[in-house]
Design a protein around this motif. Structure first.
Motif, short mmCIF file in Angstrom:
data_model
loop_
_atom_site.label_atom_id
_atom_site.label_comp_id
_atom_site.label_asym_id
_atom_site.label_seq_id
_atom_site.Cartn_x
_atom_site.Cartn_y
_atom_site.Cartn_z
N ALA A 35 0.83 -1.21 0.00
CA ALA A 35 0.00 0.00 0.00
C ALA A 35 0.86 1.25 0.00
N ALA A 36 1.96 1.21 0.74
CA ALA A 36 2.85 2.38 0.79
C ALA A 36 3.41 2.71 -0.58
N ILE A 37 3.77 1.69 -1.33
CA ILE A 37 4.31 1.91 -2.67
C ILE A 37 3.27 2.56 -3.57
N GLU A 38 2.05 2.05 -3.52
CA GLU A 38 0.99 2.60 -4.37
C GLU A 38 0.64 4.03 -3.98
N ILE A 39 0.46 4.27 -2.68
CA ILE A 39 0.05 5.58 -2.21
C ILE A 39 1.11 6.63 -2.52
N ALA A 40 2.38 6.25 -2.45
CA ALA A 40 3.48 7.21 -2.69
C ALA A 40 3.52 7.72 -4.12
N ARG A 41 2.91 6.99 -5.05
CA ARG A 41 2.94 7.43 -6.44
C ARG A 41 2.21 8.76 -6.64
N LYS A 42 1.17 9.01 -5.85
CA LYS A 42 0.40 10.24 -6.01
C LYS A 42 0.47 11.15 -4.79
N ARG A 43 0.95 10.62 -3.69
CA ARG A 43 1.04 11.40 -2.46
C ARG A 43 2.46 11.28 -1.93
N LYS A 44 3.32 12.12 -2.43
CA LYS A 44 4.75 12.01 -2.18
C LYS A 44 5.13 12.25 -0.73
N LYS A 45 4.28 12.94 0.01
CA LYS A 45 4.59 13.24 1.40
C LYS A 45 3.91 12.28 2.38
N ALA A 46 3.24 11.26 1.86
CA ALA A 46 2.58 10.28 2.73
C ALA A 46 3.58 9.29 3.29
N ILE A 47 3.34 8.86 4.52
CA ILE A 47 4.16 7.87 5.19
C ILE A 47 3.23 6.76 5.66
N VAL A 48 3.44 5.55 5.17
CA VAL A 48 2.61 4.41 5.54
C VAL A 48 3.54 3.34 6.12
N VAL A 49 3.34 2.98 7.38
CA VAL A 49 4.28 2.08 8.05
C VAL A 49 3.56 1.03 8.88
N ALA A 50 4.25 -0.08 9.12
CA ALA A 50 3.84 -1.08 10.09
C ALA A 50 4.55 -0.77 11.41
N LEU A 51 3.85 -0.99 12.53
CA LEU A 51 4.39 -0.63 13.83
C LEU A 51 4.27 -1.78 14.82
N HIS A 52 5.34 -2.00 15.57
CA HIS A 52 5.31 -2.96 16.67
C HIS A 52 5.28 -2.16 17.97
N PRO A 53 4.17 -2.22 18.72
CA PRO A 53 4.05 -1.38 19.91
C PRO A 53 4.73 -1.94 21.16
#
Length: 221
Positions: A152-170
């Motif tokens: 999803a991060a790869i796809e979203i970054a194509r049109k939203r260059k400032k987006a950050i999509v990450v997995a998190l271990h709390p």
């Protein structure tokens, strides 16, 4: 302009604490949960219905949902304990559910401003870090969620260059989710939430698609 946050799973131990921490940081928080809103991550129609009611854009979006095992079951300790129906339920809650939410993310984040989307997975979903075995369904579901986040991060970054999509271990958080495992060191929900919010605040678009723990350290896939 008021910064906005969306927390999915906002009545769970970590989800509730994340909402409080984000508000303390000055964000206006929108909350969705199964308990308060009937937000069933395993029901595509309900996910779409509730997500479609949300308007505007958000600076921060967190998906803080998941199950260790279905009610009445527990994580498998051996191959002999694998049950197809239970495994499907764990996969639906921990991997497919977040994917259903992520489908809506592009319209909920600004095109030209920084935004961060965090999906809470778990270190046990790391294939490279798996040294103990067991927990087949939960490990597999979290590994699948990590791959979904990465893609999803790869796809979203194509049109939203400032987006950050990450997995998190709390980390292991002291909630009803982990009550059955008293031998593991745990942190309080508010501490875990503060740690994660601090990590999110420091991330840059160059780090999108990665997997981080509560201290901001990369976790191996």
């Amino acid at each position: 302009m008021t910064r906005r946050a969306l927390v999915i799973g906002a009545t769970g131990g970590i989800g509730h604490a994340l909402g409080v921490a984000l508000e303390a940081n000055g964000l206006e928080v929108t909350r969705l949960s199964r308990t308060a809103d009937g937000f069933d991550m395993t029901d595509p129609a309900k996910v779409d219905d509730l997500m479609n009611r949300i308007g505007g854009t958000f600076d921060t979006i967190l998906i803080a949902t998941g199950i260790l095992a279905p009610d009445g079951a527990e994580p498998e300790k051996s191959l002999a304990q694998i049950d197809a129906e239970n495994m499907a339920m764990v996969m639906a809650a921990n991997a497919i559910g977040p994917a259903l939410v992520l489908r809506h993310i592009p319209r909920l984040i600004a095109r030209d401003e920084r935004s961060v989307v965090g999906v809470l997975t778990a270190r046990v979903g790391s294939i490279g870090d798996n040294r103990l075995g067991g927990w087949y369904s939960y490990r597999a579901a979290k590994a699948a969620a990590n791959q979904i986040v990465r893609t999803a991060a790869i796809e979203i970054a194509r049109k939203r260059k400032k987006a950050i999509v990450v997995a998190l271990h709390p980390g292991t958080v002291a909630t009803s989710f982990t009550d059955a495992y008293p031998g593991h060191p745990k942190v309080a929900p508010d501490e875990a939430a503060a740690n994660l919010v601090a990590v999110l605040d420091q991330l840059t678009p160059e780090q999108t698609g990665c997997f981080f723990d509560w201290a901001g350290k990369p976790v191996p896939w």
